[in-house]
Design an enzyme around this catalytic site. Sequence first.
Site, PDB file in Angstrom:
ATOM      1  N   LYS A  13       0.829  -1.220   0.000  1.00 53.43           N
ATOM      2  CA  LYS A  13       0.000   0.000   0.000  1.00 53.43           C
ATOM      3  C   LYS A  13       0.858   1.263   0.000  1.00 53.43           C
ATOM      4  O   LYS A  13       0.490   2.257  -0.608  1.00 53.43           O
ATOM      5  CB  LYS A  13      -1.038   0.002   1.121  1.00 53.43           C
ATOM      6  CG  LYS A  13      -0.500   0.046   2.527  1.00 53.43           C
ATOM      7  CD  LYS A  13      -1.631  -0.079   3.542  1.00 53.43           C
ATOM      8  CE  LYS A  13      -1.134  -0.567   4.881  1.00 53.43           C
ATOM      9  NZ  LYS A  13       0.042   0.123   5.442  1.00 53.43           N
ATOM     10  N   ARG A  88      -6.811   2.561  11.302  1.00 53.81           N
ATOM     11  CA  ARG A  88      -6.460   1.152  11.480  1.00 53.81           C
ATOM     12  C   ARG A  88      -7.311   0.500  12.558  1.00 53.81           C
ATOM     13  O   ARG A  88      -7.157  -0.690  12.814  1.00 53.81           O
ATOM     14  CB  ARG A  88      -4.993   1.047  11.895  1.00 53.81           C
ATOM     15  CG  ARG A  88      -4.012   0.775  10.763  1.00 53.81           C
ATOM     16  CD  ARG A  88      -2.618   0.870  11.343  1.00 53.81           C
ATOM     17  NE  ARG A  88      -1.618   0.115  10.676  1.00 53.81           N
ATOM     18  CZ  ARG A  88      -0.705   0.626   9.854  1.00 53.81           C
ATOM     19  NH1 ARG A  88      -0.730   1.903   9.529  1.00 53.81           N
ATOM     20  NH2 ARG A  88       0.235  -0.131   9.347  1.00 53.81           N
ATOM     21  N   ARG A 127      12.503  -6.261   2.539  1.00 53.04           N
ATOM     22  CA  ARG A 127      12.302  -4.816   2.322  1.00 53.04           C
ATOM     23  C   ARG A 127      13.429  -4.003   2.963  1.00 53.04           C
ATOM     24  O   ARG A 127      13.835  -4.231   4.090  1.00 53.04           O
ATOM     25  CB  ARG A 127      10.961  -4.399   2.913  1.00 53.04           C
ATOM     26  CG  ARG A 127      10.727  -2.900   2.844  1.00 53.04           C
ATOM     27  CD  ARG A 127       9.278  -2.550   2.969  1.00 53.04           C
ATOM     28  NE  ARG A 127       8.744  -2.715   4.303  1.00 53.04           N
ATOM     29  CZ  ARG A 127       7.494  -2.387   4.630  1.00 53.04           C
ATOM     30  NH1 ARG A 127       6.679  -1.907   3.703  1.00 53.04           N
ATOM     31  NH2 ARG A 127       7.047  -2.562   5.854  1.00 53.04           N
ATOM     32  N   ARG A 160      13.533  -1.589   8.465  1.00 50.46           N
ATOM     33  CA  ARG A 160      12.701  -0.971   9.497  1.00 50.46           C
ATOM     34  C   ARG A 160      12.680  -1.855  10.743  1.00 50.46           C
ATOM     35  O   ARG A 160      12.615  -3.076  10.630  1.00 50.46           O
ATOM     36  CB  ARG A 160      11.269  -0.792   8.966  1.00 50.46           C
ATOM     37  CG  ARG A 160      11.109   0.458   8.137  1.00 50.46           C
ATOM     38  CD  ARG A 160       9.774   0.587   7.463  1.00 50.46           C
ATOM     39  NE  ARG A 160       8.624   0.169   8.250  1.00 50.46           N
ATOM     40  CZ  ARG A 160       7.349   0.334   7.867  1.00 50.46           C
ATOM     41  NH1 ARG A 160       7.095   0.912   6.703  1.00 50.46           N
ATOM     42  NH2 ARG A 160       6.362  -0.070   8.594  1.00 50.46           N
ATOM     43  N   ARG A 171       2.218  -7.640  13.781  1.00 47.64           N
ATOM     44  CA  ARG A 171       1.474  -6.677  12.948  1.00 47.64           C
ATOM     45  C   ARG A 171       0.351  -7.366  12.179  1.00 47.64           C
ATOM     46  O   ARG A 171      -0.722  -6.807  12.008  1.00 47.64           O
ATOM     47  CB  ARG A 171       2.436  -5.971  11.988  1.00 47.64           C
ATOM     48  CG  ARG A 171       3.329  -4.981  12.721  1.00 47.64           C
ATOM     49  CD  ARG A 171       4.535  -4.597  11.896  1.00 47.64           C
ATOM     50  NE  ARG A 171       4.213  -3.778  10.762  1.00 47.64           N
ATOM     51  CZ  ARG A 171       5.031  -3.599   9.719  1.00 47.64           C
ATOM     52  NH1 ARG A 171       6.198  -4.208   9.678  1.00 47.64           N
ATOM     53  NH2 ARG A 171       4.684  -2.806   8.733  1.00 47.64           N
TER      54      ARG A 171
HETATM   55  P1  AMP Z   1       3.146   1.736   8.298  1.00 49.82           P
HETATM   56  O1  AMP Z   1       4.248   2.599   7.771  1.00 49.82           O
HETATM   57  O2  AMP Z   1       1.788   2.167   7.811  1.00 49.82           O
HETATM   58  O3  AMP Z   1       3.396   0.274   8.087  1.00 49.82           O
HETATM   59  O4  AMP Z   1       3.110   1.971   9.894  1.00 49.82           O
HETATM   60  C1  AMP Z   1       4.219   1.608  10.693  1.00 49.82           C
HETATM   61  C2  AMP Z   1       3.789   1.503  12.143  1.00 49.82           C
HETATM   62  O5  AMP Z   1       3.336   2.785  12.619  1.00 49.82           O
HETATM   63  C3  AMP Z   1       2.612   0.558  12.406  1.00 49.82           C
HETATM   64  O6  AMP Z   1       3.014  -0.802  12.502  1.00 49.82           O
HETATM   65  C4  AMP Z   1       2.098   1.110  13.732  1.00 49.82           C
HETATM   66  O7  AMP Z   1       2.935   0.727  14.808  1.00 49.82           O
HETATM   67  C5  AMP Z   1       2.271   2.614  13.546  1.00 49.82           C
HETATM   68  N1  AMP Z   1       1.043   3.182  12.925  1.00 49.82           N
HETATM   69  C6  AMP Z   1       0.914   3.671  11.665  1.00 49.82           C
HETATM   70  N2  AMP Z   1      -0.343   4.065  11.432  1.00 49.82           N
HETATM   71  C7  AMP Z   1      -1.031   3.824  12.572  1.00 49.82           C
HETATM   72  C8  AMP Z   1      -2.378   3.975  12.953  1.00 49.82           C
HETATM   73  N3  AMP Z   1      -3.306   4.457  12.103  1.00 49.82           N
HETATM   74  N4  AMP Z   1      -2.728   3.617  14.228  1.00 49.82           N
HETATM   75  C9  AMP Z   1      -1.813   3.152  15.096  1.00 49.82           C
HETATM   76  N5  AMP Z   1      -0.537   2.938  14.792  1.00 49.82           N
HETATM   77  C10 AMP Z   1      -0.138   3.268  13.537  1.00 49.82           C
END
Ligand code: AMP
Length: 215
Positions: A13, A88, A127, A160, A171
Amino acid sequence: MKILMMGPPGAGKGSQSAKVVEHYELPSISTGQMFRDAYNNNDPIGIEAMKYIKDGNLVSDDITNEIVRLRLSKNDTENSFLLDGYPRTVAQAAALDVMLDEMGTELDAVFNILSSNDVLFERMEQRRVCKSCDTTYHLKFKIPKIDGICDVCGGVLYQRPDDTLESVKRRLEIYETKTRPLLDYYEKKGILFHINGMQPFDNVYNDIELVLRDI
Ligand code: AMP
């Protein structure tokens, strides 16, 4: 155009969002990216958020809703934006509805990028991300020209902290329990579009574009 990209971690995404944002010149609202930027800038919110992120847990709804509310209060998001990774949880979706209501608007489309767990694990293990510009690489399918260095900006590539096996498992569990229920929520609103994320990148993007052309 106000759109939302959903999908389990590793479904692509982030990469698809980047292309949509570039093509349609949309402001991008990626909560994960905002947390990582805040952490890299030593911002207290970023340092607090990283405690949850590194173990694969969600940051609290309150903190997350607040950073989105601040971002949506800026002028550039008045007519269009792309939300990547937010909401989320059901509570976040409800908070977003209130924010959009206050803005007198609503989402046009929600994309759910589908993938199998095997593909997700493989993608996240391989990644690597640029520390400076966040461009994403894959050690088999999108290999940087110089090992460990970003082709775009020369920044250092890193894995990451939430792309480790344990964190990825967590996750995915959280996605199933907390995020998947949102699909029903948007399905009922009639704005949910399922996209097969296991195709080559350009085909996934074409499927998204076919929907966007009609909205
Ligand atoms: P992402 O880059 O979207 O994969 O987000 C990385 C991490 O940031 C996630 O695994 C969560 O720990 C945190 N995170 C990102 N977006 C949210 C959200 N909407 N609610 C809570 N935690 C978030």
